[in-house]
Design a protein around this motif. Structure first.
Motif, mmCIF file in Angstrom:
data_model
loop_
_atom_site.group_PDB
_atom_site.id
_atom_site.type_symbol
_atom_site.label_atom_id
_atom_site.label_comp_id
_atom_site.label_asym_id
_atom_site.label_seq_id
_atom_site.Cartn_x
_atom_site.Cartn_y
_atom_site.Cartn_z
ATOM 1 N N ALA A 189 -11.460 5.557 -2.626
ATOM 2 C CA ALA A 189 -11.131 4.214 -3.114
ATOM 3 C C ALA A 189 -9.621 4.030 -3.209
ATOM 4 C CB ALA A 189 -11.784 3.993 -4.480
ATOM 5 N N HIS A 190 -9.058 4.555 -4.249
ATOM 6 C CA HIS A 190 -7.630 4.342 -4.497
ATOM 7 C C HIS A 190 -6.773 4.966 -3.396
ATOM 8 C CE1 HIS A 190 -4.009 3.558 -6.723
ATOM 9 N NE2 HIS A 190 -3.666 4.826 -6.623
ATOM 10 N N GLY A 191 -7.148 6.188 -2.983
ATOM 11 C CA GLY A 191 -6.374 6.864 -1.945
ATOM 12 C C GLY A 191 -6.348 6.067 -0.655
ATOM 13 N N LYS A 192 -7.512 5.568 -0.268
ATOM 14 C CA LYS A 192 -7.578 4.768 0.957
ATOM 15 C C LYS A 192 -6.832 3.449 0.779
ATOM 16 C CE LYS A 192 -11.685 6.830 2.882
ATOM 17 N NZ LYS A 192 -13.046 6.662 3.327
ATOM 18 N N HIS A 193 -6.929 2.877 -0.407
ATOM 19 C CA HIS A 193 -6.188 1.637 -0.676
ATOM 20 C C HIS A 193 -4.686 1.876 -0.528
ATOM 21 C CE1 HIS A 193 -4.844 -2.056 -2.537
ATOM 22 N NE2 HIS A 193 -4.137 -1.341 -3.383
ATOM 23 N N MET A 194 -4.203 2.984 -1.109
ATOM 24 C CA MET A 194 -2.774 3.282 -1.041
ATOM 25 C C MET A 194 -2.344 3.567 0.399
ATOM 26 S SD MET A 194 -1.714 2.704 -3.993
ATOM 27 C CE MET A 194 -0.048 3.273 -3.807
ATOM 28 N N GLU A 195 -3.181 4.290 1.146
ATOM 29 C CA GLU A 195 -2.859 4.580 2.541
ATOM 30 C C GLU A 195 -2.820 3.277 3.350
ATOM 31 O OE1 GLU A 195 -4.527 7.360 6.191
ATOM 32 O OE2 GLU A 195 -5.494 7.406 4.242
#
Length: 191
Positions: free
Chosen positions: A83-89
């Motif tokens: 979730a967050h990791g993919k959003h940040m990427e």
């Protein structure tokens, strides 16, 4: 888990150790033996085997908590990646794309401005060439006599007539990106 002295939460294993019987040791009056007796007030010794049982229970609980902590860490990592990791990427890629788009727009605008400037320059150069050609033709019309030779005016007329002739441009037989010397040589030889 927080430790609370009033409710004794977090002190379970300490309390278990404290409930173990305490022993004191006295030397017999003959001095040949030692007597062990349970005494909560004076005893400073506990049975090591009983203490080991309590420590083993504590270690089992610590192991369970560590396993639970590792599961929670994996859960957080998986959710972070998904979730967050993919959003940040994705945000990083969007930022890079936007920065590249800004650079492209700036380069495109600079090229348009240069092209506009070049077009104006080309237009001005063409206008001046037309003007000069008109002046030269007008100058030649002032001296309509052909055949008058000699002198600086005749030489200037000949130079003016040569300057007004259209240029003849030879076709280029060269392959783009090559020097084309051999192809031009063969083309000129008729091969």
């Amino acid at each position: 888990m927080m430790r609370d002295i009033k409710t004794r939460e977090g002190f379970e294993f300490w309390d278990k150790l404290n409930t173990l019987p305490r022993y004191a040791f006295l030397l017999s009056p003959s001095g040949n033996s030692v007597q062990k007796f349970e005494d909560k007030a004076l005893g400073n010794w506990i049975d090591v085997h009983e203490a080991q049982k309590v420590v083993d229970q504590a270690q089992d609980r610590i192991g369970e908590l560590q396993e639970d902590l590792e599961r929670q860490k994996r859960y957080v990592e998986i959710n972070g990646n998904s979730a967050h990791g993919k959003h940040m990427e994705g945000q990083r890629y969007r930022d890079e794309r936007d920065a590249l788009q800004l650079r492209l727009n700036a380069a495109d605008q600079a090229l348009d401005e240069a092209d506009d400037g070049f077009s104006l320059l080309s237009l001005e150069a063409g206008r001046r060439m037309d003007l000069l050609e008109g002046l030269l033709r007008g100058w030649l019309d002032l001296f309509p006599k052909q055949g008058v030779t000699g002198g600086p005016i005749t030489t200037q007329k000949e130079r003016t007539v040569a300057a007004l002739k259209p240029l003849s441009i030879e076709p280029d037989h060269q392959i783009p990106g090559t020097s084309g010397m051999r192809l031009n040589m063969l083309a000129n030889q008729g091969e």
